[in-house]
Design an enzyme around this catalytic site. Structure first.
Site, PDB file in Angstrom:
ATOM      1  N   ASP A 162       0.834  -1.205   0.000  1.00  0.00           N
ATOM      2  CA  ASP A 162       0.000   0.000   0.000  1.00  0.00           C
ATOM      3  C   ASP A 162       0.868   1.253   0.000  1.00  0.00           C
ATOM      4  OD1 ASP A 162      -1.464   2.188   1.915  1.00  0.00           O
ATOM      5  OD2 ASP A 162      -2.912   1.159   0.645  1.00  0.00           O
ATOM      6  N   HIS A 163       1.886   1.284   0.863  1.00  0.00           N
ATOM      7  CA  HIS A 163       2.767   2.452   0.927  1.00  0.00           C
ATOM      8  C   HIS A 163       3.560   2.615  -0.366  1.00  0.00           C
ATOM      9  CE1 HIS A 163       1.579   3.153   4.919  1.00  0.00           C
ATOM     10  NE2 HIS A 163       2.379   2.303   5.524  1.00  0.00           N
ATOM     11  N   ASP A 174       1.302   4.118  -2.893  1.00  0.00           N
ATOM     12  CA  ASP A 174       1.098   5.529  -2.536  1.00  0.00           C
ATOM     13  C   ASP A 174       2.283   6.376  -2.983  1.00  0.00           C
ATOM     14  OD1 ASP A 174      -1.366   5.077  -1.412  1.00  0.00           O
ATOM     15  OD2 ASP A 174      -0.622   4.912   0.632  1.00  0.00           O
TER      16      ASP A 174
END
Length: 318
Positions: free
Chosen positions: A115-116, A119
């Site tokens: 997820d990071h 992002d």
């Protein structure tokens, strides 16, 4: 090829995601996000949800780069609408991947890292999306300051996470920034890019006011992050990228991608007989290839250690 030590992998297993705080729009949007996740089939992996959102964002950004590579507002109006939709879709999918993970009982450290990572890529993609919609490159100094603050904020958020052990959200945060971009895209789609050249308060164009407002807000948030980083926690300064945060280990100071800005600066300073456009194109490909290879290797190593799949959910035993 092992990229992580046994102690890093062990600390990764022990890592628990923590967050605190909420932004102004989050409580309202949570109603929509909680409904949206119920529409997702249970076989759909959380990481795949995140990745689909990133791909949609990437396609919209490539449209901007194709039609308006200099970000001076030359793209067709439909491109702005596509960017607004892509940012909204990415935000929606990014907000429900964790909910889907808990819903399917597949939440793990790899999901947080994935997820990071998405992002981080999306953070770069938003620059041409917003820049093209308001012709921000016509204000190069302010636009450069905005990009620098945006990248510093993303880094410092993870630095803060490394230091205090949790992600902390402010009243004005990522959600609000993404909605600002959506609004800018919609205004440009409806009214045209020229609307941002309207002069207000006697001498400032609307795009100048937009940039100044975002820069001031970003500096205030950056200041709060740095005060917390320097004043508390047990982290090591500079070791705050997502991998270092999750494995609680220092970030390597040397990275092969550092050759890219070094080559660009050297070409400008020594005035080499190399086209700037060609050089930046080659450097972009070089950095992208390194990013893809390192991401694949990291995901394979971590998924093997945790015994989880990246893009699929195992069928339960009959």
């Amino acid at each position: 090829m092992k990229r992580l030590t046994s102690s890093q992998l062990q600390r990764l297993v022990e890592h628990k995601y923590k967050s605190c705080g909420t932004s102004l729009l989050d409580p309202v949007l949570q109603i929509y996000w909680r409904w949206l996740v119920t529409c997702m089939p249970l076989w759909l992996a959380p990481n795949l949800i995140t990745f689909i959102g990133l791909l949609i964002n990437l396609i919209a950004t490539l449209c901007v780069v194709y039609y308006d590579p200099n970000m001076v507002g030359k793209a067709p109006n439909w491109v702005f609408l596509s960017c607004a939709l892509s940012v909204f879709i990415y935000q929606s999918l990014d907000a429900i991947d964790g909910k889907q993970a808990r819903r399917t009982k597949t939440n793990n450290q790899l999901g947080e890292l994935f997820d990071h990572g998405c992002d981080a890529v999306s953070n770069i993609l938003l620059i041409p999306c917003c820049g093209g919609a308001a012709a921000l490159n016509e204000q190069p100094n302010l636009f450069l300051a905005l990009m620098a603050i945006q990248l510093c904020l993303f880094y410092c958020y993870h630095w803060l996470n490394y230091v205090v052990g949790e992600l902390r959200f402010n009243w004005i945060d990522v959600t609000e920034a993404q909605w600002l971009i959506i609004i800018v895209e919609i205004v440009s789609f409806v009214c045209g890019v020229d609307v941002w050249t309207i002069v207000a308060f006697g001498k400032f164009e609307l795009r100048q006011l937009l940039l100044i407002g975002v820069i001031v807000s970003g500096l205030l948030t950056l200041g709060r992050c740095l005060v917390t980083i320097m004043g508390g926690g047990e982290g090591k300064n500079g070791s705050s990228v997502a991998m270092s945060c999750i494995t609680r280990s220092p970030m390597p100071h040397a990275d092969i991608t550092m050759l890219a800005p070094l080559a660009a600066i050297s070409n400008i300073y020594f005035n080499f007989l190399v086209s700037e456009y060609l050089l930046f194109s080659l450097l972009t490909v070089f950095v992208l290839v390194d990013l893809v290879i390192s991401s694949i290797l990291d995901c394979r190593e971590i998924s093997s250690h945790l015994r989880v799949n990246v893009f699929t959910i195992p069928r339960p035993a009959e």
